[in-house]
Write an enzyme that holds these catalytic residues in place. Structure first.
Site, PDB file in Angstrom:
ATOM      1  N   CYS A 169     -10.138   3.177   2.885  1.00 20.22           N
ATOM      2  CA  CYS A 169      -9.561   4.369   3.114  1.00 20.22           C
ATOM      3  C   CYS A 169      -9.355   4.181   4.875  1.00 20.22           C
ATOM      4  CB  CYS A 169     -10.064   5.544   2.756  1.00 20.22           C
ATOM      5  SG  CYS A 169      -9.024   7.064   3.334  1.00 20.22           S
ATOM      6  N   GLN A 210     -15.796   8.734  -6.966  1.00 20.13           N
ATOM      7  CA  GLN A 210     -15.726   7.872  -5.509  1.00 20.13           C
ATOM      8  C   GLN A 210     -16.442   8.795  -4.507  1.00 20.13           C
ATOM      9  OE1 GLN A 210     -12.273   7.216  -3.036  1.00 20.13           O
ATOM     10  NE2 GLN A 210     -12.536   5.146  -3.337  1.00 20.13           N
ATOM     11  N   ASN A 219      -5.577  -4.136  -7.059  1.00 23.12           N
ATOM     12  CA  ASN A 219      -4.953  -2.801  -6.870  1.00 23.12           C
ATOM     13  C   ASN A 219      -3.902  -2.965  -5.704  1.00 23.12           C
ATOM     14  OD1 ASN A 219      -5.411  -0.222  -4.604  1.00 23.12           O
ATOM     15  ND2 ASN A 219      -4.590   0.030  -6.608  1.00 23.12           N
ATOM     16  N   GLY A 220      -2.830  -2.328  -5.880  1.00 23.36           N
ATOM     17  CA  GLY A 220      -1.583  -2.263  -4.790  1.00 23.36           C
ATOM     18  C   GLY A 220      -0.329  -2.627  -5.537  1.00 23.36           C
ATOM     19  N   PRO A 235      -8.343   6.467  -7.497  1.00 26.10           N
ATOM     20  CA  PRO A 235      -8.737   7.578  -6.684  1.00 26.10           C
ATOM     21  C   PRO A 235      -7.629   8.220  -5.814  1.00 26.10           C
ATOM     22  CG  PRO A 235     -10.045   5.809  -5.857  1.00 26.10           C
ATOM     23  CD  PRO A 235      -9.146   5.379  -7.061  1.00 26.10           C
ATOM     24  N   GLY A 279      -2.286   3.055  -9.048  1.00 26.93           N
ATOM     25  CA  GLY A 279      -2.198   4.399  -8.237  1.00 26.93           C
ATOM     26  C   GLY A 279      -0.849   5.233  -8.233  1.00 26.93           C
ATOM     27  N   ARG A 280       0.104   5.174  -7.490  1.00 28.88           N
ATOM     28  CA  ARG A 280       1.153   5.897  -7.161  1.00 28.88           C
ATOM     29  C   ARG A 280       2.022   5.825  -8.584  1.00 28.88           C
ATOM     30  NH1 ARG A 280       2.195   3.366  -1.306  1.00 28.88           N
ATOM     31  NH2 ARG A 280       1.270   1.804  -2.511  1.00 28.88           N
TER      32      ARG A 280
HETATM   33  C1  LIG Z   1      -2.016  10.343  -2.233  1.00 21.83           C
HETATM   34  C2  LIG Z   1      -2.939   9.279  -2.143  1.00 21.83           C
HETATM   35  C3  LIG Z   1      -4.235   9.302  -1.921  1.00 21.83           C
HETATM   36  C4  LIG Z   1      -5.168   8.439  -1.971  1.00 21.83           C
HETATM   37  N1  LIG Z   1      -6.571   8.638  -1.791  1.00 21.83           N
HETATM   38  C5  LIG Z   1      -7.443   7.799  -1.719  1.00 21.83           C
HETATM   39  C6  LIG Z   1      -8.774   8.220  -2.022  1.00 21.83           C
HETATM   40  O1  LIG Z   1      -9.167   9.251  -1.979  1.00 21.83           O
HETATM   41  N2  LIG Z   1      -9.764   6.999  -2.021  1.00 21.83           N
HETATM   42  C7  LIG Z   1      -9.211   5.705  -1.916  1.00 21.83           C
HETATM   43  O2  LIG Z   1      -9.923   4.688  -2.140  1.00 21.83           O
HETATM   44  N3  LIG Z   1      -7.808   5.429  -2.008  1.00 21.83           N
HETATM   45  C8  LIG Z   1      -6.966   6.326  -1.958  1.00 21.83           C
HETATM   46  N4  LIG Z   1      -5.673   5.990  -1.855  1.00 21.83           N
HETATM   47  C9  LIG Z   1      -5.277   4.771  -2.334  1.00 21.83           C
HETATM   48  C10 LIG Z   1      -5.093   4.141  -3.927  1.00 21.83           C
HETATM   49  O3  LIG Z   1      -6.302   4.345  -4.369  1.00 21.83           O
HETATM   50  C11 LIG Z   1      -4.539   2.996  -3.933  1.00 21.83           C
HETATM   51  O4  LIG Z   1      -5.448   2.128  -3.399  1.00 21.83           O
HETATM   52  C12 LIG Z   1      -3.364   2.642  -3.218  1.00 21.83           C
HETATM   53  O5  LIG Z   1      -2.479   3.878  -3.366  1.00 21.83           O
HETATM   54  C13 LIG Z   1      -2.519   1.517  -3.619  1.00 21.83           C
HETATM   55  O6  LIG Z   1      -2.367   1.438  -5.082  1.00 21.83           O
HETATM   56  P1  LIG Z   1      -0.585   1.777  -5.717  1.00 21.83           P
HETATM   57  O7  LIG Z   1       0.221   0.730  -4.988  1.00 21.83           O
HETATM   58  O8  LIG Z   1      -0.907   1.506  -7.014  1.00 21.83           O
HETATM   59  O9  LIG Z   1      -0.501   3.084  -5.331  1.00 21.83           O
HETATM   60  C14 LIG Z   1      -4.792   6.990  -2.091  1.00 21.83           C
HETATM   61  C15 LIG Z   1      -3.359   6.867  -2.206  1.00 21.83           C
HETATM   62  C16 LIG Z   1      -2.457   7.845  -2.332  1.00 21.83           C
HETATM   63  C17 LIG Z   1      -1.096   7.591  -2.634  1.00 21.83           C
END
Ligand SMILES: Cc1cc2nc3c(=O)[nH]c(=O)nc-3n(C[C@H](O)[C@H](O)[C@H](O)COP(=O)(O)O)c2cc1C
Length: 339
Positions: free
Chosen positions: A107, A77, A218-219, A24, A240-241
């Site tokens: 968050c 979510q 995740n991460g 998300p 995610g990213r």
């Molecule tokens: C632009 C952006 C918006 C995000 N919005 C949410 C969100 O609405 N809810 C949530 O649980 N995490 C949110 N996250 C966190 C991601 O879900 C994820 O936990 C985090 O980016 C780590 O994963 P990654 O390293 O694969 O990006 C957001 C991340 C980014 C970059």
């Protein structure tokens, strides 16, 4: 002691989808982005952006909840901490056709803390258990929780395990763990996704301590190979990213992580299918830019990727921009090749 109990997937409707999910992300994982991702992976579980209970109960529900059936399996979510409000929203999500409801306990943003939403809830496991209990009583789709490995000064590992134990007693058996702490004061949300170090071993330890639960890590996940390695320790990976910035690597997921025998689509296959989608959406009154902004990274690493990105960015924002711009951008890439 064996780490794996033989039949720990006691709720197949959840674990069935857990292997790969796309995270998300506010402002990113909207319905257009998810449709695009679905062209790359049919199997992964997709998540909406977070939507607060207040927005759903008092705002325009369709705007937040509508999706294209092609996006399934799809989880919504929720952000909130009022058990009654969350229960109503969980029921609403079930009626709308969602596969799962996830509660945001990860968050860190200040704005969000004011309404007691997100990572601050890790300090209140009993309240989260109450929320999850109310939600799962209100609907029959699975309730899952996304959280961090800790907040602020919390003990490194024990507080998280105890959080998960308490919440799992309330009818929740899937936990998605962003493997870094959240600092609730002094860091921006962006810094909170980069600065605190990743500690995958805490997530592995959680799975060992509570093997009957479905644990998703995740991460910082950026490749198929890394996902395969992590899946040796936990039940699922959430990306995610990297899914957003380098989307084409998602095209390997179905074959490599789900053993699908269907050939992966090419980048051009995906572009054509997404162009058709954009045509349909433009006919319904949507703007090309709202859709095309999500696919700028499709050709990352290919010759002319920057030409594609610039061509789309410059032309798609005009109010009457047509979907064919995407195909023209592809041709501009070819023209940029030295002969
Ligand atoms: C632009 C952006 C918006 C995000 N919005 C949410 C969100 O609405 N809810 C949530 O649980 N995490 C949110 N996250 C966190 C991601 O879900 C994820 O936990 C985090 O980016 C780590 O994963 P990654 O390293 O694969 O990006 C957001 C991340 C980014 C970059």
């Amino acid at each position: 002691m064996p780490n794996q109990s033989p039949s720990h997937h006691h709720n197949p409707s959840q674990s069935q989808y857990a292997t790969v999910s796309l995270a998300p992300m506010m402002d990113w994982s909207d319905r257009h982005c998810r449709f695009f991702w679905r062209l790359l992976t049919k199997q992964s579980l997709l998540y909406t952006e977070m939507v607060t209970t207040g927005a759903l109960l008092h705002g325009d529900r369709s705007r937040f909840l509508d999706f294209n059936p092609e996006e399934q399996p799809l989880a919504v979510q929720l952000g909130g901490s009022n058990p009654q409000a969350l229960a109503e929203c969980a029921k609403m999500a079930e009626d709308w056709g969602y596969t799962e409801v996830n509660l945001n306990c990860g968050c860190p943003s200040d704005r969000v803390q004011e309404g007691k939403i997100g990572a601050i809830l890790m300090a209140e496991p009993e309240l989260v258990a109450e929320c999850v209990n109310a939600m799962s009583n209100a609907c029959s789709i699975p309730i899952t929780v996304k959280h961090r490995i800790g907040i602020d000064e919390q003990d490194d590992y024990p507080a998280m395990e105890s959080f998960v134990r308490t919440v799992s007693s309330a009818n929740c058996d899937t936990f998605i763990v962003h493997a870094r702490k959240a600092w609730l004061k002094g860091l921006s949300p962006k810094q909170n996704r980069e600065v605190p170090p990743l500690k995958y071993e805490h997530v592995f330890a959680l799975k060992k301590a509570l093997p009957h639960l479905t644990i998703v890590i995740n991460g910082g996940i950026t490749s198929i190979e890394q996902s395969q390695n992590l899946l040796q320790h936990v039940d699922g990976v959430m990306i995610g990213r990297e899914a957003y910035n380098n989307p084409y690597f998602l095209a390997q997921i179905d074959q490599q992580l789900y053993q699908s025998s269907i050939a992966a689509p090419s980048r051009d296959d995906v572009l054509h299918a997404f162009t058709d989608y954009c045509k349909t959406e433009i006919d319904k009154g949507n703007r090309l830019h709202h859709m095309s902004r999500h696919i700028l990274g499709l050709y990352l690493g290919e010759y002319g990727a920057r030409v594609f990105r610039r061509f789309v960015t410059e032309r798609a924002c005009k109010p009457d921009a047509q979907a064919e711009i995407l195909l023209a951008a592809r041709e501009a890439m070819n023209r940029s090749k030295p002969v």
